[in-house]
Design a protein around this motif. Structure first.
Motif, short mmCIF file in Angstrom:
data_model
loop_
_atom_site.label_atom_id
_atom_site.label_comp_id
_atom_site.label_asym_id
_atom_site.label_seq_id
_atom_site.Cartn_x
_atom_site.Cartn_y
_atom_site.Cartn_z
N UNK A 256 0.84 -1.20 0.00
CA UNK A 256 0.00 0.00 0.00
C UNK A 256 0.88 1.24 0.00
N UNK A 257 0.44 2.25 -0.72
CA UNK A 257 1.11 3.55 -0.73
C UNK A 257 0.08 4.57 -0.25
N UNK A 258 0.42 5.25 0.84
CA UNK A 258 -0.48 6.24 1.44
C UNK A 258 -1.88 5.66 1.70
N UNK A 259 -1.90 4.39 2.17
CA UNK A 259 -3.15 3.75 2.56
C UNK A 259 -3.92 3.05 1.46
N UNK B 38 9.16 12.51 -0.57
CA UNK B 38 9.22 12.65 0.88
C UNK B 38 7.83 12.89 1.47
N UNK B 39 7.53 12.16 2.53
CA UNK B 39 6.21 12.24 3.16
C UNK B 39 5.30 11.09 2.80
N UNK B 40 5.61 10.38 1.69
CA UNK B 40 4.81 9.22 1.30
C UNK B 40 5.08 8.07 2.25
N UNK B 41 4.05 7.26 2.49
CA UNK B 41 4.18 6.09 3.35
C UNK B 41 3.88 4.83 2.55
N UNK B 42 4.73 3.83 2.74
CA UNK B 42 4.59 2.54 2.07
C UNK B 42 4.35 1.49 3.16
N UNK B 43 3.32 0.66 2.98
CA UNK B 43 3.02 -0.40 3.94
C UNK B 43 3.23 -1.75 3.27
N UNK B 44 4.00 -2.61 3.96
CA UNK B 44 4.24 -3.97 3.47
C UNK B 44 4.51 -4.85 4.67
N UNK B 45 3.83 -5.97 4.75
CA UNK B 45 3.97 -6.93 5.85
C UNK B 45 3.85 -6.26 7.22
N UNK B 46 2.83 -5.44 7.38
CA UNK B 46 2.52 -4.76 8.65
C UNK B 46 3.61 -3.81 9.13
N UNK B 47 4.47 -3.37 8.23
CA UNK B 47 5.49 -2.38 8.55
C UNK B 47 5.24 -1.17 7.64
N UNK B 48 5.31 0.02 8.23
CA UNK B 48 5.13 1.24 7.47
C UNK B 48 6.49 1.91 7.29
N UNK B 49 6.80 2.23 6.05
CA UNK B 49 8.06 2.91 5.70
C UNK B 49 7.72 4.34 5.29
N UNK B 50 8.41 5.30 5.88
CA UNK B 50 8.19 6.72 5.57
C UNK B 50 9.34 7.23 4.72
N UNK B 51 9.03 7.76 3.56
CA UNK B 51 10.04 8.29 2.66
C UNK B 51 10.46 9.67 3.19
N UNK B 52 11.75 9.83 3.42
CA UNK B 52 12.32 11.08 3.95
C UNK B 52 13.44 11.55 3.04
N UNK B 53 13.68 12.83 3.02
CA UNK B 53 14.78 13.39 2.22
C UNK B 53 15.98 13.62 3.12
N UNK B 54 17.15 13.32 2.58
CA UNK B 54 18.39 13.59 3.30
C UNK B 54 18.70 15.06 3.15
N UNK B 55 18.80 15.75 4.26
CA UNK B 55 19.08 17.19 4.21
C UNK B 55 20.55 17.40 4.54
N UNK B 56 21.28 17.93 3.59
CA UNK B 56 22.71 18.20 3.84
C UNK B 56 22.85 19.59 4.43
#
Length: 83
Positions: A49-52, A64-82
């Motif tokens: 699932x992407x964003x539900x 950045x800000x998108x959420x991915x759900x797979x196998x009951x784990x949610x992954x949040x896409x973040x940007x690396x800020x230098x």
């Protein structure tokens, strides 16, 4: 007495250094799947699932800000800020 309950966000951060990452690559990069072939298969089977919402597009661009759900784990896409 006032009680405030906040839902904890237990999302696993996936830090990228680009503007976006494709869904298939994000699953592989986050070690959610063992290989790109496995990522392709689970996406096409509708297990991600992407964003539900179920997403079957392995080339879906995640920002950045998108959420991915797979196998009951949610992954949040973040940007690396230098600095």
């Amino acid at each position: 007495m006032k009680v405030t309950v906040k839902k904890r966000d237990n999302s696993v951060p996936v830090v990228i250094g680009t503007e976006f990452i494709k869904l298939e690559a994000a699953l592989k990069f986050a070690n959610a799947t063992e290989s790109g072939g496995m990522a392709k298969a689970v996406i096409q089977e509708g297990l991600v699932k992407v964003n539900g919402e179920t997403c079957t597009m392995r080339g879906k661009k995640l920002y950045p800000g998108d959420k991915v759900e797979f196998e009951n784990i949610t992954y949040l896409i973040c940007i690396h800020e230098s600095n």
